[in-house]
Design a protein around this motif. Structure first.
Motif, PDB file in Angstrom:
ATOM      1  N   LYS A   1      40.656  34.229  17.307  1.00 46.84           N
ATOM      2  CA  LYS A   1      41.404  35.430  17.693  1.00 46.84           C
ATOM      3  C   LYS A   1      41.447  35.503  19.211  1.00 46.84           C
ATOM      4  O   LYS A   1      40.423  35.363  19.882  1.00 46.84           O
ATOM      5  CB  LYS A   1      40.694  36.662  17.131  1.00 46.84           C
ATOM      6  CG  LYS A   1      41.316  37.981  17.509  1.00 46.84           C
ATOM      7  CD  LYS A   1      40.506  39.130  16.894  1.00 46.84           C
ATOM      8  CE  LYS A   1      41.076  40.485  17.219  1.00 46.84           C
ATOM      9  NZ  LYS A   1      40.275  41.570  16.593  1.00 46.84           N
TER      10      LYS A   1
ATOM     11  N   ILE B   1      42.463  38.067  22.272  1.00 43.80           N
ATOM     12  CA  ILE B   1      42.784  39.441  22.661  1.00 43.80           C
ATOM     13  C   ILE B   1      43.642  39.318  23.920  1.00 43.80           C
ATOM     14  O   ILE B   1      43.260  38.646  24.877  1.00 43.80           O
ATOM     15  CB  ILE B   1      41.530  40.278  22.957  1.00 43.80           C
ATOM     16  CG1 ILE B   1      40.493  40.143  21.837  1.00 43.80           C
ATOM     17  CG2 ILE B   1      41.915  41.733  23.211  1.00 43.80           C
ATOM     18  CD1 ILE B   1      40.951  40.582  20.490  1.00 43.80           C
TER      19      ILE B   1
ATOM     20  N   GLU C   1      47.858  44.279  27.091  1.00 42.61           N
ATOM     21  CA  GLU C   1      48.873  45.104  26.442  1.00 42.61           C
ATOM     22  C   GLU C   1      50.277  44.645  26.840  1.00 42.61           C
ATOM     23  O   GLU C   1      50.558  44.394  28.008  1.00 42.61           O
ATOM     24  CB  GLU C   1      48.672  46.571  26.826  1.00 42.61           C
ATOM     25  CG  GLU C   1      49.549  47.504  26.032  1.00 42.61           C
ATOM     26  CD  GLU C   1      49.178  48.967  26.233  1.00 42.61           C
ATOM     27  OE1 GLU C   1      50.043  49.808  26.002  1.00 42.61           O
ATOM     28  OE2 GLU C   1      48.021  49.244  26.610  1.00 42.61           O
TER      29      GLU C   1
ATOM     30  N   ARG D   1      51.685  40.230  23.877  1.00 42.89           N
ATOM     31  CA  ARG D   1      51.494  39.481  22.636  1.00 42.89           C
ATOM     32  C   ARG D   1      52.612  38.466  22.404  1.00 42.89           C
ATOM     33  O   ARG D   1      52.342  37.323  22.041  1.00 42.89           O
ATOM     34  CB  ARG D   1      51.369  40.417  21.430  1.00 42.89           C
ATOM     35  CG  ARG D   1      51.126  39.636  20.139  1.00 42.89           C
ATOM     36  CD  ARG D   1      50.778  40.488  18.971  1.00 42.89           C
ATOM     37  NE  ARG D   1      51.940  41.235  18.533  1.00 42.89           N
ATOM     38  CZ  ARG D   1      51.937  42.076  17.508  1.00 42.89           C
ATOM     39  NH1 ARG D   1      50.819  42.296  16.847  1.00 42.89           N
ATOM     40  NH2 ARG D   1      53.019  42.721  17.152  1.00 42.89           N
TER      41      ARG D   1
ATOM     42  N   SER E   1      48.857  40.490  13.576  1.00 44.59           N
ATOM     43  CA  SER E   1      48.561  41.594  12.677  1.00 44.59           C
ATOM     44  C   SER E   1      49.286  42.819  13.212  1.00 44.59           C
ATOM     45  O   SER E   1      49.136  43.162  14.389  1.00 44.59           O
ATOM     46  CB  SER E   1      47.052  41.854  12.643  1.00 44.59           C
ATOM     47  OG  SER E   1      46.783  43.078  12.002  1.00 44.59           O
TER      48      SER E   1
ATOM     49  N   SER F   1      48.611  45.761  12.761  1.00 45.48           N
ATOM     50  CA  SER F   1      47.662  46.808  13.124  1.00 45.48           C
ATOM     51  C   SER F   1      46.888  46.499  14.406  1.00 45.48           C
ATOM     52  O   SER F   1      46.107  47.332  14.878  1.00 45.48           O
ATOM     53  CB  SER F   1      46.679  47.064  11.973  1.00 45.48           C
ATOM     54  OG  SER F   1      45.884  45.921  11.755  1.00 45.48           O
ATOM     55  N   GLU F   2      47.106  45.300  14.979  1.00 43.29           N
ATOM     56  CA  GLU F   2      46.427  44.906  16.213  1.00 43.29           C
ATOM     57  C   GLU F   2      47.467  44.370  17.202  1.00 43.29           C
ATOM     58  O   GLU F   2      47.660  43.158  17.301  1.00 43.29           O
ATOM     59  CB  GLU F   2      45.380  43.837  15.934  1.00 43.29           C
ATOM     60  CG  GLU F   2      44.228  44.295  15.071  1.00 43.29           C
ATOM     61  CD  GLU F   2      43.278  43.150  14.818  1.00 43.29           C
ATOM     62  OE1 GLU F   2      42.300  43.033  15.589  1.00 43.29           O
ATOM     63  OE2 GLU F   2      43.515  42.375  13.880  1.00 43.29           O
TER      64      GLU F   2
ATOM     65  N   ASN G   1      47.482  43.864  20.272  1.00 42.18           N
ATOM     66  CA  ASN G   1      46.993  43.048  21.389  1.00 42.18           C
ATOM     67  C   ASN G   1      46.165  41.862  20.915  1.00 42.18           C
ATOM     68  O   ASN G   1      45.297  41.375  21.637  1.00 42.18           O
ATOM     69  CB  ASN G   1      46.165  43.911  22.349  1.00 42.18           C
ATOM     70  CG  ASN G   1      46.996  45.012  22.969  1.00 42.18           C
ATOM     71  OD1 ASN G   1      48.195  44.850  23.166  1.00 42.18           O
ATOM     72  ND2 ASN G   1      46.383  46.134  23.241  1.00 42.18           N
ATOM     73  N   ALA G   2      46.450  41.385  19.703  1.00 38.78           N
ATOM     74  CA  ALA G   2      45.701  40.253  19.155  1.00 38.78           C
ATOM     75  C   ALA G   2      46.652  39.205  18.584  1.00 38.78           C
ATOM     76  O   ALA G   2      47.706  39.536  18.042  1.00 38.78           O
ATOM     77  CB  ALA G   2      44.743  40.725  18.070  1.00 38.78           C
TER      78      ALA G   2
ATOM     79  N   TYR H   1      46.119  35.550  16.236  1.00 39.13           N
ATOM     80  CA  TYR H   1      45.188  34.718  15.490  1.00 39.13           C
ATOM     81  C   TYR H   1      45.747  33.307  15.350  1.00 39.13           C
ATOM     82  O   TYR H   1      46.949  33.127  15.185  1.00 39.13           O
ATOM     83  CB  TYR H   1      44.971  35.287  14.082  1.00 39.13           C
ATOM     84  CG  TYR H   1      44.250  36.608  14.062  1.00 39.13           C
ATOM     85  CD1 TYR H   1      42.877  36.664  13.870  1.00 39.13           C
ATOM     86  CD2 TYR H   1      44.953  37.800  14.225  1.00 39.13           C
ATOM     87  CE1 TYR H   1      42.214  37.888  13.844  1.00 39.13           C
ATOM     88  CE2 TYR H   1      44.295  39.016  14.199  1.00 39.13           C
ATOM     89  CZ  TYR H   1      42.923  39.051  14.011  1.00 39.13           C
ATOM     90  OH  TYR H   1      42.276  40.262  13.990  1.00 39.13           O
TER      91      TYR H   1
END
Length: 106
Positions: free
Chosen positions: A9, A11, A14, A17, A45, A47-48, A50-51, A53
């Protein structure tokens, strides 16, 4: 023999992505020429925000380590570093087989 797999993952700052996804998709494209890299998937994702995978499957761990020294990989890492705020190796796995994995060496 099991294959080397990892799930990681990143991070990201902001709003960056999509930039990171683009960089990782370039990495995936460059891996198409490496037989040792069987799977390189870039995931997000909802729901994330700033991530990002990444799931990778390699013939072995040494092949993965060697890929990190390639000039193309080093260039992409340099481009990504300024927008990465953290990294997490979620898991290192031993892939035993399944759809998308060549069956001749697991």
């Amino acid at each position: 023999m099991s294959k080397f797999s990892l799930f990681g993952k990143f991070i990201i700052q902001e709003g960056e992505r999509d930039t990171m996804v683009d960089i990782l998709l370039e990495a995936a494209e460059s891996m198409k020429n490496l037989d040792e890299c069987e799977i390189y998937l870039v995931n997000i994702s909802e729901s994330e925000p700033n991530a990002v995978y990444v799931y990778e499957v390699w013939s072995n761990e040494n092949a993965h380590q060697a890929s990190l020294t390639l000039e193309t990989t080093q260039t992409l890492i340099k481009r990504a570093k300024p927008i990465i705020t953290g990294m997490e190796r979620i898991s290192t796995l031993k892939t035993r087989g399944g759809k998308g994995i060549s069956s001749n060496s697991y």
